[in-house]
Design an enzyme around this catalytic site. Structure first.
Site, PDB file in Angstrom:
ATOM      1  N   PHE A  48       0.845  -1.199   0.000  1.00 39.94           N
ATOM      2  CA  PHE A  48       0.000   0.000   0.000  1.00 39.94           C
ATOM      3  C   PHE A  48       0.876   1.242   0.000  1.00 39.94           C
ATOM      4  O   PHE A  48       1.768   1.384   0.840  1.00 39.94           O
ATOM      5  CB  PHE A  48      -0.920   0.014   1.233  1.00 39.94           C
ATOM      6  CG  PHE A  48      -1.857   1.199   1.234  1.00 39.94           C
ATOM      7  CD1 PHE A  48      -2.997   1.202   0.442  1.00 39.94           C
ATOM      8  CD2 PHE A  48      -1.583   2.326   1.995  1.00 39.94           C
ATOM      9  CE1 PHE A  48      -3.857   2.294   0.419  1.00 39.94           C
ATOM     10  CE2 PHE A  48      -2.427   3.422   1.988  1.00 39.94           C
ATOM     11  CZ  PHE A  48      -3.566   3.411   1.199  1.00 39.94           C
ATOM     12  N   ASP A  98       9.058   2.754   1.577  1.00 40.53           N
ATOM     13  CA  ASP A  98       7.916   3.447   2.159  1.00 40.53           C
ATOM     14  C   ASP A  98       7.844   3.105   3.653  1.00 40.53           C
ATOM     15  O   ASP A  98       7.437   2.003   4.025  1.00 40.53           O
ATOM     16  CB  ASP A  98       6.648   3.004   1.418  1.00 40.53           C
ATOM     17  CG  ASP A  98       5.382   3.672   1.945  1.00 40.53           C
ATOM     18  OD1 ASP A  98       5.390   4.148   3.095  1.00 40.53           O
ATOM     19  OD2 ASP A  98       4.375   3.695   1.209  1.00 40.53           O
ATOM     20  N   LYS A 136       2.426   9.669   8.555  1.00 42.48           N
ATOM     21  CA  LYS A 136       1.742   9.164   9.744  1.00 42.48           C
ATOM     22  C   LYS A 136       2.327   9.647  11.082  1.00 42.48           C
ATOM     23  O   LYS A 136       2.008  10.734  11.525  1.00 42.48           O
ATOM     24  CB  LYS A 136       1.649   7.636   9.684  1.00 42.48           C
ATOM     25  CG  LYS A 136       0.671   7.164   8.595  1.00 42.48           C
ATOM     26  CD  LYS A 136       0.120   5.780   8.855  1.00 42.48           C
ATOM     27  CE  LYS A 136      -1.071   5.471   7.972  1.00 42.48           C
ATOM     28  NZ  LYS A 136      -0.748   4.998   6.624  1.00 42.48           N
TER      29      LYS A 136
HETATM   30  C1  LIG Z   1      -0.935   5.288   5.255  1.00 39.21           C
HETATM   31  C2  LIG Z   1       0.071   4.878   4.270  1.00 39.21           C
HETATM   32  C3  LIG Z   1       0.243   5.594   3.071  1.00 39.21           C
HETATM   33  C4  LIG Z   1      -0.647   6.743   2.655  1.00 39.21           C
HETATM   34  O1  LIG Z   1      -0.640   7.775   3.579  1.00 39.21           O
HETATM   35  P1  LIG Z   1      -1.809   8.892   3.533  1.00 39.21           P
HETATM   36  O2  LIG Z   1      -1.354   9.918   4.521  1.00 39.21           O
HETATM   37  O3  LIG Z   1      -3.073   8.194   3.926  1.00 39.21           O
HETATM   38  O4  LIG Z   1      -1.865   9.411   2.148  1.00 39.21           O
HETATM   39  C5  LIG Z   1       1.253   5.181   2.223  1.00 39.21           C
HETATM   40  N1  LIG Z   1       2.047   4.149   2.520  1.00 39.21           N
HETATM   41  C6  LIG Z   1       1.921   3.446   3.660  1.00 39.21           C
HETATM   42  C7  LIG Z   1       2.857   2.335   3.959  1.00 39.21           C
HETATM   43  C8  LIG Z   1       0.912   3.774   4.569  1.00 39.21           C
HETATM   44  O5  LIG Z   1       0.765   3.063   5.678  1.00 39.21           O
END
Ligand SMILES: *Cc1c(COP(=O)(O)O)cnc(C)c1O
Length: 402
Positions: free
Chosen positions: A136, A221, A251
């Protein structure tokens, strides 16, 4: 005061249906406790999806935000301000130097910046990306194109990008997929949204090797895993000598204020030319002040070590439970998933909330636990004590449904 059911009704009438109507309406938070619109108290074991790292109302965060909002709340990128420079310097220090930062306002935007950065840095002839099945990376089109969850990606394509997905953690498949025509590999150390699924040990070192061999960029990420969640500043620091080319954060970085960061390491620090990218709000002084307060507090309160210790304690106590619905747990630090023996996670989430605990049914058979990093062993103990009853009630609810 407006009741929860009233708020939920108004939500349904005025907000788009993309989230469904959330079952609980929150009004107040103190430490690891939150209260709903009907005055019920909960132990917050999800922290707004691994975001509220200092819990709720931490004085360091409150003071930093209030002071900055009263001093200078916004500048745009037409002007320099001190908080943004300080925060970039801190992040460069935390990744071990030789890096530069671009600030965004969310995770998906941090990944959009990474995507443009690696395109800018790629030589001619590089035209495709490799990412992980079930990974994700966000909901905007570029990040979504790289997202391996078919159900959320497929309805919105095509994206005009050649993205090839490989099983997460499978180094042979990765080596097979990546050659000198690949722009970049996008991956997570542990897949949060897939259900806190860690890659096998040595995976990130393997990704590094494949990228070194082919010249593809290694984009890591750490939007969910970064800033202390696993008991280290970054999850990739669990493996020695692994340095990505690009690191994305969001986050937990802002402790509840919206901020994202794209960190370019080595030659990726200077890959953007002037004018290549921008954001009106990115690097906003209030968000940067919040992030500085988060980093300072993690240091001052020893929260990395605390997260490791309390996270291990949580894992041990889950492992010691014997319940037919519970297969075990996975994850690291204060980032875990309860593994269920049946697809009853939604029932577990619901029954936990009824008993005053907020957890997240991240997958049909996995319940995510990502509390504030300041959670105490006593608070963890309250949850563990209630867990067998919660699991019993979830099983009963699932049986009734069938
Ligand atoms: C939450 C998340 C995102 C996206 O972040 P948003 O602030 O919701 O756009 C991308 N990558 C990972 C691994 C995430 O947990």
């Amino acid at each position: 005061m407006t009741s929860g059911s009233d708020l939920r009704e108004r939500f349904a009438a005025s907000l788009m249906p993309n989230y469904g109507v959330p079952p609980v309406a929150l009004t107040l938070g103190r430490g690891c406790e939150v209260y709903d619109a009907d005055g019920r108290q909960y132990l917050d074991l999800i922290a707004g999806i691994a975001v509220s790292s200092l819990g709720h109302g931490h004085p360091a965060l409150v003071n930093a935000v209030a002071r900055q909002a009263a001093t200078l709340a916004h500048t745009s990128n037409l002007f320099v301000h001190e908080r943004e420079v300080e925060l970039a310097e801190r992040l460069v220090e935390l990744v071990g130097g030789d890096a530069k930062v671009f600030f965004a306002n969310s995770g998906t935007e941090a990944n959009e910046a990474a995507l443009k950065l690696v395109k800018r840095a790629a030589g001619p002839g590089r035209h495709y990306f490799v990412a992980s099945d079930r990974g994700f990376h966000g909901r905007t089109s570029g990040a979504l194109a790289l997202t391996g969850k078919d159900a959320i990606r497929e309805p919105f394509g095509p994206f005009g990008m050649d993205v090839r997905f490989v099983p997460h953690g499978d180094l042979d498949a990765l080596a097979e997929a990546v050659d000198e025509h690949c722009v970049a590999v996008f991956t997570e150390p542990t897949q949060g949204e897939a259900g806190v699924v860690p890659a096998p040990e040595g995976y990130l070192a393997g990704v590094r090797r494949v990228c070194d061999d082919t010249g593809a960029a290694f984009v890591l990420d750490e939007i969910q895993s970064g800033i202390g969640r696993t008991g280290r500043w970054f999850a990739h620091q669990a493996e020695e000598d692994v340095r990505p080319d690009v690191l994305t954060l969001a986050k937990g970085l802002g402790g509840g204020l919206p901020i994202g960061a794209c960190v370019g390491l080595g030659r990726y620090a200077d890959a953007f030319d002037r004018g290549d990218h921008g954001s009106t709000f990115g690097g906003n002084p209030v968000a940067c002040a919040a992030a500085l307060a988060v980093i300072d507090t993690i240091e001052n309160e020893g929260l990395l070590a605390h997260t490791a210790v309390v996270g291990d304690l949580l894992a041990e106590q889950i492992d010691a439970l014997d319940h037919p619905l519970l297969a075990g747990q996975r994850g690291s630090g204060l980032w875990r998933a309860l593994e269920l023996t049946a697809p009853h996670a939604a029932h577990v989430q619901e029954q936990a909330a009824v008993r005053g605990f907020l957890v997240n049914a991240v997958a049909p058979d996995a319940v995510r636990i990502a509390p504030p990093l300041v959670i105490t062993p006593e608070e963890i103990g309250l949850f563990i004590e209630a867990l067998p009853t919660i699991l019993d009630a979830a099983e009963a609810a699932a049986t009734k449904e069938q």
